[in-house]
Design an enzyme around this catalytic site. Structure first.
Site, PDB file in Angstrom:
ATOM      1  CD  GLU A 171      -2.748   1.196   2.254  1.00  0.00           C
ATOM      2  OE1 GLU A 171      -2.778   0.217   3.235  1.00  0.00           O
ATOM      3  OE2 GLU A 171      -3.391   2.281   2.553  1.00  0.00           O
ATOM      4  CE  LYS A 187      -6.018  -0.217   1.446  1.00  0.00           C
ATOM      5  NZ  LYS A 187      -6.981  -0.904   2.646  1.00  0.00           N
TER       6      LYS A 187
HETATM    7  P1  13P Z   1      -9.122   4.431   4.115  1.00  0.00           P
HETATM    8  O1  13P Z   1      -9.945   3.667   3.094  1.00  0.00           O
HETATM    9  O2  13P Z   1      -9.854   5.068   5.170  1.00  0.00           O
HETATM   10  O3  13P Z   1      -8.430   5.233   3.280  1.00  0.00           O
HETATM   11  O4  13P Z   1      -8.334   3.198   4.686  1.00  0.00           O
HETATM   12  C1  13P Z   1      -7.739   2.202   3.845  1.00  0.00           C
HETATM   13  C2  13P Z   1      -6.541   1.688   4.558  1.00  0.00           C
HETATM   14  O5  13P Z   1      -6.365   0.704   4.763  1.00  0.00           O
HETATM   15  C3  13P Z   1      -5.385   2.788   4.993  1.00  0.00           C
HETATM   16  O6  13P Z   1      -4.389   2.181   5.445  1.00  0.00           O
END
Ligand code: 13P
Length: 342
Positions: free
Chosen positions: A177, A219
């Protein structure tokens, strides 16, 4: 590396029109969300809230996997069933956030570096034994007058790649991510350029670390103007910019991309995902779905308010949001579905 097991997990995570539910807020973040709606910030309220989520009737019809936080993976329902077992019974794969948050990136004010590699292989074995089958590590990249620097992007992407290789060794599918934050007055073009650079450096590092791309899930953020940008963008513009950027930078071998919501309203996050599928149907080499936290949970949290009597209504709202995102993954979402609770 057990490639067969990793591939099997990936296929289950990306099945049908499902997506992931991020419920891995760290204790300070969860407390902040509670404070915003007036819920006491205690370990018992956090447990009760996570019980509300995992026991939502029918959640497994819409959600393939749930990302937990360390505190939550050890917790159980009031009647004593571990959350991880409740999820498995609902056909939801348990996952775990394994980064340990961010600290200042030395020498560059405003930038952050994610921590958590020390002792990670040992923690991954423990989580696997508990039943987790995928993990998440979040890097944050801020946009400002002189940031992000290439050094900060490189340092974060290097750690993401090492984390991903460790996960695959341990039998967990890594969700990588790299979040480009929405804060600031920058425009969509700036977000596009930064996201593209971050993704290019990420995939260079994953290749250097011999990470099997077929067993990785990306992600990313959507490509959006900053929250304080005077020129906000239309839904189709965001969808086009996001998919163009991803097509440019994400190899076709990657099986799936799951978006974070990043501070978008639930309705906007769903509408953007839907537009990507309407506009690029059959032209995407990877599965494209959601892994939202706020954009799935926010209405339910507000409804719950920490009160037992609100649990059924809050669960209904959570499931509704998840179903709307399933419709978006099929390109079948319309705003009037917002008011038709299933
Ligand atoms: P949000 O969808 O609230 O941005 O959170 C996703 C997430 O896993 C942040 O690390």
């Amino acid at each position: 590396m057990n490639t067969k097991e990793l591939t099997n997990t990936v296929n289950l995570m990306l099945a049908g029109s499902k997506g992931l539910l991020a419920m891995d807020e760290s204790t300070p973040t969860c407390n902040k969300r509670f404070e915003e709606v007036g819920i006491p910030q205690t370990i018992e309220y956090r447990r009760a809230y996570r019980e509300l989520i995992v026991t939502t009737p029918g959640l497994g019809d819409c959600i393939s996997g749930a990302i937990l936080f360390d505190e939550t993976i050890h917790q159980a329902t009031k009647s004593g069933v571990l959350f991880i077992d409740v999820l498995k019974q609902a056909d939801i794969i348990p996952g775990i956030k394994v980064d340990e948050g961010t600290t200042d990136f030395p020498g560059s004010p405003g930038e952050k570096i994610t921590e958590g590699l020390d002792g990670l292989p040992r923690r991954l074995i423990k989580y696997y034994d508990m039943g987790a089958r995928f993990a998440k590590w979040r890097a944050v990249i801020a946009i400002g007058p002189h940031i992000p620097t290439t050094e900060c992007i490189e340092a974060n992407m290097r750690k993401l790649a090492i984390y991903a290789a460790m996960c695959q060794e341990a039998g967990l599918v890594p969700i990588v991510e790299p979040e480009v934050l929405m804060d600031g007055p920058h425009d969509l073009k700036k977000c596009y350029d930064v996201t593209e650079k971050v993704l290019d450096i990420l995939f260079e590092n994953l290749a250097k670390q011999n990470v099997d791309l077929k067993a990785v899930i990306l992600k990313p953020n959507m490509v959006l103007p900053g929250l304080n940008c005077p020129r906000q963008a239309g839904i189709d513009t965001v969808a086009e910019a996001t998919v163009t950027c991803l097509l440019h930078s994400v190899p076709a071998e990657v099986p799936g991309i799951v978006f974070l919501s990043g501070g978008q309203s639930p309705e906007m996050a769903t509408a953007h995902l839907n537009a990507m599928h309407v506009m690029y149907k059959d032209k995407l080499p990877w599965a494209l779905t959601f892994s939202f936290a706020r954009a799935i949970q926010a209405p339910a949290l507000e409804k719950w308010k920490g009160k037992d009597e609100n649990v059924p209504a809050a669960q209904q709202m959570l499931r509704h949001r998840a179903c709307l995102n399933n419709a978006a993954r099929r390109g079948e979402y319309t705003p009037n579905m917002e008011n038709n609770m299933v």
